[in-house]
Scaffold this active site. Structure first.
Site, PDB file in Angstrom:
ATOM      1  N   ALA A 193      66.912  28.890  71.691  1.00  0.00           N
ATOM      2  CA  ALA A 193      66.878  29.995  70.731  1.00  0.00           C
ATOM      3  C   ALA A 193      68.236  30.482  70.255  1.00  0.00           C
ATOM      4  O   ALA A 193      68.331  31.087  69.191  1.00  0.00           O
ATOM      5  CB  ALA A 193      66.100  31.172  71.326  1.00  0.00           C
ATOM      6  N   CYS A 310      69.119  20.395  62.431  1.00  0.00           N
ATOM      7  CA  CYS A 310      69.911  20.537  61.201  1.00  0.00           C
ATOM      8  C   CYS A 310      70.828  19.325  61.022  1.00  0.00           C
ATOM      9  O   CYS A 310      72.041  19.447  60.936  1.00  0.00           O
ATOM     10  CB  CYS A 310      70.711  21.839  61.211  1.00  0.00           C
ATOM     11  SG  CYS A 310      71.786  22.039  62.653  1.00  0.00           S
TER      12      CYS A 310
END
Length: 375
Positions: A193, A310
């Site tokens: 996270a 990403c």
């Protein structure tokens, strides 16, 4: 414009290259003169990104390698001349003025030659200013045209987007959080996270969101960002995603926003292209596979696993989906029915040139129901 702005930028660039400092942290810690802060920031980020292309422009007119500060001043001059379209007289004279007195004649002579040249690039990697291996890998994985477009877009500053709660987060990351689609009352785990962007976005759904990160300082960042955005997280845990302290099948949804090579955020991280090494991709893909396996252990029968990174390499995107297909053949790949995303295997991909965002890959799975569950 202060005449020492380029000298300040050169000293900061020295720290980035000589000391391995991060460009954003160097700029954040520097006391920049207010009227020159924008120029210095542009020069530090721009020269860091385009270092390889700038050295090609310079080196044809340099017989003996200059010291690092002088080289960075030459890069600054070349960057202004060929990438900022600064008038030649200003780019040359102001950069010469910033050089040590004994180097001014040399800097002046080189930059005047650079100003008059028409660049001839020996390769796309030099023109785009990336390591050879990185360009070759993305050409193989995406095709040359898409790879060059992505790399070219990441040579431009990335736009800053701010959510309604004040959290600064790239749109592509926000769109991943949307795809998680937690329902009110569900128990949701964000396995990786830190620093908390996706976890705080998910918390606005009235789901019970648990945020975990194996690095304690990043878990603390999640908690701090949750407080800043007034996000109600069910818990923040410093925990290893490969060996989590949670009961099996105890979550309705698990998000694996995995550590990755970050090759899709190079527009935001100016120096990262020079830090990532070829073997990093395989090492990270191995970790990503372990995290995905754990996610399937933690999700309930019929629950949802979301994997995102990403980056754009096949090893970290489609190859991870292929692993899921082999190891969890009964898991259903949920179609990403959203025109902002392009189809990529059973998942979906955004490239930087698509929407002027970071690159992002996502796959979404519904875990199989247990036999006899009646569902």
């Amino acid at each position: 414009m202060s005449k020492n702005a380029r000298a300040v930028a050169a000293k900061l660039l020295d720290r980035v290259e000589r000391d391995g400092a991060y460009a954003n942290l160097v700029l954040a810690s520097a006391e920049l003169p207010a009227r020159d802060a924008g120029l210095i920031t542009e020069l530090v980020y721009g020269v860091t990104r385009m270092r390889r292309a700038l050295d090609h422009l310079i080196d044809g007119f340099v017989s003996d390698p200059p010291d690092l500060t002088t080289r960075n001043l030459l890069r600054i001059g070349a960057y202004q001349l060929h990438l900022l379209d600064t008038p030649a007289y200003a780019a040359v004279s102001e950069t010469v003025e910033a050089a040590p007195r004994h180097q001014r004649g040399f800097v002046n002579a080189v930059l005047r030659r650079v100003a008059d040249m028409e660049p001839a690039w020996p390769s796309d990697a030099v023109r785009l200013s990336y390591p050879d291996w990185l360009v070759e890998r993305l050409e193989a994985d995406l095709g040359a045209s898409e790879a060059h477009a992505a790399l070219g877009r990441m040579n431009q500053p990335s736009p800053v987007t701010t959510r309604p709660d004040g959290y600064v987060q790239d749109l592509a990351s926000q769109w991943v959080a949307e795809l998680v689609d937690p329902q009110p009352g569900e128990k949701v785990l964000d396995m990786c996270a830190g620093p908390g962007g996706k976890a705080t976005a998910l918390a606005g759904s009235s789901a019970n969101v648990v945020a975990a990160d194996h690095r304690r300082h990043r878990a603390m960042l999640v908690a701090a960002n949750a407080a800043k955005t007034a996000s109600s997280l069910a818990g923040v845990v410093a925990a290893d995603g490969c060996h989590p302290p949670f009961r099996p099948h105890s979550f309705d949804r698990v998000l694996v926003d995995a550590p990755c090579s970050g090759l899709g955020v190079l527009g935001r991280r100016a120096d990262a292209r020079w830090r990532v090494k070829p073997n990093d991709v395989e090492e990270l893909a191995h970790l990503q596979a372990k995290l995905v396996r754990t996610a399937f252990d933690l999700v309930r029968p019929g629950g949802v696993v979301i994997y995102s990174v990403c980056t754009m390499t096949k090893a970290e995107t489609a190859a991870i989906d292929e692993l899921v297909a082999r190891e969890h053949p009964d898991a259903k790949a949920v179609p990403i029915d959203d025109t902002r995303w392009r189809s990529h295997g059973r998942g979906a991909l955004i490239l930087p040139q698509d929407h002027n965002t970071d690159a992002m890959f996502v796959t979404k799975y519904q875990a199989r129901h247990h036999a006899g569950s009646g569902q």
